[in-house]
Design an enzyme around this catalytic site. Structure first.
Site, PDB file in Angstrom:
ATOM      1  N   SER A  15       8.204  43.387  17.804  1.00 39.51           N
ATOM      2  CA  SER A  15       9.335  42.700  18.438  1.00 39.51           C
ATOM      3  C   SER A  15       9.624  41.401  17.694  1.00 39.51           C
ATOM      4  O   SER A  15       8.844  40.958  16.848  1.00 39.51           O
ATOM      5  CB  SER A  15       9.039  42.386  19.915  1.00 39.51           C
ATOM      6  N   LEU A  17      10.422  38.208  15.615  1.00 43.20           N
ATOM      7  CA  LEU A  17      10.411  37.845  14.195  1.00 43.20           C
ATOM      8  C   LEU A  17       9.782  38.940  13.335  1.00 43.20           C
ATOM      9  O   LEU A  17      10.268  39.254  12.251  1.00 43.20           O
ATOM     10  CB  LEU A  17       9.652  36.529  13.998  1.00 43.20           C
ATOM     11  N   ASP A  59      -5.668  43.836  17.374  1.00 41.28           N
ATOM     12  CA  ASP A  59      -5.663  42.413  17.718  1.00 41.28           C
ATOM     13  C   ASP A  59      -5.946  41.648  16.428  1.00 41.28           C
ATOM     14  O   ASP A  59      -6.897  41.978  15.701  1.00 41.28           O
ATOM     15  CB  ASP A  59      -6.761  42.153  18.761  1.00 41.28           C
ATOM     16  N   CYS A  85       3.107  37.385  11.705  1.00 39.21           N
ATOM     17  CA  CYS A  85       3.942  36.791  12.751  1.00 39.21           C
ATOM     18  C   CYS A  85       3.249  36.745  14.111  1.00 39.21           C
ATOM     19  O   CYS A  85       3.733  36.067  15.022  1.00 39.21           O
ATOM     20  CB  CYS A  85       5.243  37.583  12.907  1.00 39.21           C
ATOM     21  N   SER A 149       5.023  26.584  13.033  1.00 39.98           N
ATOM     22  CA  SER A 149       6.036  26.209  14.016  1.00 39.98           C
ATOM     23  C   SER A 149       6.419  24.770  13.744  1.00 39.98           C
ATOM     24  O   SER A 149       5.624  24.000  13.178  1.00 39.98           O
ATOM     25  CB  SER A 149       5.486  26.333  15.445  1.00 39.98           C
ATOM     26  N   TYR A 162      -1.392  24.254  21.031  1.00 41.54           N
ATOM     27  CA  TYR A 162      -0.468  24.971  20.168  1.00 41.54           C
ATOM     28  C   TYR A 162      -0.193  24.191  18.882  1.00 41.54           C
ATOM     29  O   TYR A 162      -0.189  24.742  17.789  1.00 41.54           O
ATOM     30  CB  TYR A 162       0.833  25.234  20.934  1.00 41.54           C
ATOM     31  N   LYS A 166      -1.003  25.405  15.038  1.00 41.90           N
ATOM     32  CA  LYS A 166       0.066  25.571  14.055  1.00 41.90           C
ATOM     33  C   LYS A 166      -0.029  24.538  12.935  1.00 41.90           C
ATOM     34  O   LYS A 166       0.327  24.832  11.787  1.00 41.90           O
ATOM     35  CB  LYS A 166       1.424  25.492  14.749  1.00 41.90           C
ATOM     36  N   THR A 197      13.801  34.801  20.489  1.00 40.92           N
ATOM     37  CA  THR A 197      12.823  35.875  20.574  1.00 40.92           C
ATOM     38  C   THR A 197      12.706  36.366  22.012  1.00 40.92           C
ATOM     39  O   THR A 197      13.230  35.732  22.934  1.00 40.92           O
ATOM     40  CB  THR A 197      11.457  35.364  20.100  1.00 40.92           C
TER      41      THR A 197
END
Length: 256
Positions: A15, A17, A59, A85, A149, A162, A166, A197
């Protein structure tokens, strides 16, 4: 580098990107193995992409699962391209709460495990797989594209886990490019902004409109195919190496 006739692996390819990137690779004559944890979405994606695609459930933090997917890709042609991704969003948790209670360590560790440790797992196994392919005339064996990101640079309040993960992906990009240069493997990273997304698709229309309005130009959410276009350029351009490129319409995230 030419995608045509080569094999690629795209994680998170069922799904968003990843799917857009897989579609671009197939359209350019490449063969792609999609890796995702959702068998339902993965099989649906492969059905839409056609004979040039195959799905393998895995995974990204699982060594055996990723290795099996890379083996499947190598069986379909010389493995030269990997686009990573897959990942997860972070839980909005402040470092300490209003009652002075410290943030949950397990939650922080899980976000870092999936987004940073998972990225390194894919990177190291992908590099080993691409290194087995014969070098081309310029010595290039292949290329890897990672996903960071804008949060790596403009982390918002509550995004500690997060942002840490990133920022780690961004931080390893140049090191990885230097590390793998002797094998003829290039490494670049895309740092997307606010992309349209499935995750954002669950938000209310007014929230989506507000996010779009915050982008300087163009004033809209980014499209997955715009990510895919940049990913393909990173794969094929032989002099593009060791870079993290923001894909964000010039947005700089506010503190909250």
């Amino acid at each position: 580098m030419d995608i045509r006739g080569c094999s690629a692996l795209v994680t998170g390819g069922a799904s968003g990107l990843g799917l857009a990137t897989a579609r671009r690779i197939v359209d350019r004559g490449g063969d792609v193995v999609i890796v995702d944890i959702s068998a339902e979405h993965g099989e649906k994606a492969v059905a839409n992409l056609g004979a040039g695609a195959r799905f393998v459930a895995a995974d990204v933090t699982d060594e055996a699962g990723v290795a099996a997917a890379l083996d499947a890709a190598a069986q379909r042609g010389p493995l030269r391209f990997v686009v990573h991704c897959a990942g997860r969003g972070g839980d909005r948790k402040r470092i300490i709460g209003k009652d002075r209670s410290p943030g949950d360590l397990a939650t922080f560790a899980e976000v870092v495990r999936v987004n940073l440790v998972g990225t390194y797992n894919v990177l190291r196994l992908a590099a080993a797989g691409i290194a087995a392919s014969d070098p081309l005339d310029d010595g290039d064996r292949g290329a890897i594209v990672l996903t960071a990101s804008v949060a790596a640079f403009d982390g918002q309040i509550g995004q500690t886990s997060y942002t840490a993960a990133k920022a780690g992906v961004h931080g390893m990009t140049l090191v990885a490019a230097r590390d793998l240069a002797s094998w003829g493997i290039r490494v670049n990273t895309i740092a997307p902004g606010i992309m349209d997304t499935p995750m954002l698709g669950r938000l209310r229309d007014d929230i989506r409109a507000g996010l779009a309005a915050s982008v300087p130009h163009p004033k809209r959410l980014g499209e997955p195919d715009e990510f895919a276009r940049l990913a393909v350029e990173m794969l094929e351009n032989p002099y593009l190496n060791g870079q993290t490129v923001r894909l964000d319409g010039a947005i700089r995230m506010a503190p909250r």
